[in-house]
Motif scaffolding. Structure first.
Motif, PDB file in Angstrom:
ATOM      1  N   UNK A 173     -15.136   9.829 -28.659  1.00  0.00           N
ATOM      2  CA  UNK A 173     -16.479  10.406 -28.560  1.00  0.00           C
ATOM      3  C   UNK A 173     -17.022  10.287 -27.136  1.00  0.00           C
ATOM      4  N   UNK A 174     -16.942   9.090 -26.542  1.00  0.00           N
ATOM      5  CA  UNK A 174     -17.461   8.902 -25.189  1.00  0.00           C
ATOM      6  C   UNK A 174     -16.598   9.632 -24.150  1.00  0.00           C
ATOM      7  N   UNK A 175     -15.282   9.679 -24.372  1.00  0.00           N
ATOM      8  CA  UNK A 175     -14.408  10.405 -23.446  1.00  0.00           C
ATOM      9  C   UNK A 175     -14.770  11.893 -23.425  1.00  0.00           C
ATOM     10  N   UNK A 184     -15.921  14.051 -20.286  1.00  0.00           N
ATOM     11  CA  UNK A 184     -15.143  15.228 -19.890  1.00  0.00           C
ATOM     12  C   UNK A 184     -16.028  16.457 -19.759  1.00  0.00           C
ATOM     13  N   UNK A 185     -17.076  16.544 -20.551  1.00  0.00           N
ATOM     14  CA  UNK A 185     -17.983  17.698 -20.509  1.00  0.00           C
ATOM     15  C   UNK A 185     -19.084  17.536 -19.469  1.00  0.00           C
ATOM     16  N   UNK A 186     -19.048  16.445 -18.706  1.00  0.00           N
ATOM     17  CA  UNK A 186     -19.975  16.304 -17.597  1.00  0.00           C
ATOM     18  C   UNK A 186     -21.089  15.299 -17.783  1.00  0.00           C
ATOM     19  N   UNK A 187     -21.094  14.532 -18.869  1.00  0.00           N
ATOM     20  CA  UNK A 187     -22.146  13.532 -19.078  1.00  0.00           C
ATOM     21  C   UNK A 187     -21.998  12.411 -18.055  1.00  0.00           C
ATOM     22  N   UNK A 188     -23.090  11.836 -17.670  1.00  0.00           N
ATOM     23  CA  UNK A 188     -23.090  10.729 -16.723  1.00  0.00           C
ATOM     24  C   UNK A 188     -22.764   9.448 -17.488  1.00  0.00           C
TER      25      UNK A 188
END
Length: 136
Positions: free
Chosen positions: A21-23, A27-31
């Protein structure tokens, strides 16, 4: 079970020290505040040729040595990978001599290729002198 480095919970480890979930968020650009880590996974970090300190690319070799291996040249510099010694050789020296003799008798490229079991392009490269230059 490995821990996600972001949440600290026992969740299935996915990549770079994060759960799936965190990966995917990262990968989608979250900080992401967690330190992203790459695990060794038994891979080499440098070339395995003695004295070479370049970064590993493939088959335990750096870009330079891997390209030499792929192109059929000796990794260490001595030209031993010619003719039958080339890792991608499709013909033996005897077959090369036979192809040249049959071509002198008037055989076509396609007929030669079918007789030996290679492509017409391979036979053409041989007869044009692009390959097997040292075999007479």
């Amino acid at each position: 079970m490995a821990q996600c480095s972001l949440s600290g919970r026992d969740t299935p480890f996915y990549a770079r020290g994060l759960c799936r979930r965190h990966y995917e968020h990262w990968r989608r650009g979250a900080d992401i505040a967690a330190p992203l880590q790459r695990l060794a996974k038994g891979r080499y970090t440098t070339c395995t040729i003695e004295g070479c300190t370049r970064r590993h690319r493939a088959q335990r070799l750096c870009q330079f040595h891997y390209h030499r291996l792929w192109s059929g040249r000796s990794i260490t510099g001595t030209p031993t990978n010619q003719g039958e010694g080339h890792p991608r050789a499709k013909l033996a020296a005897g077959q090369v001599r036979e192809i040249r003799q049959l071509r002198a008798q008037g055989w076509t490229l396609r007929r030669l290729a079918a007789a030996v079991g290679v492509s017409a392009h391979t036979v053409h490269a041989l007869l044009a002198g692009h390959t097997w230059k040292d075999t007479v």
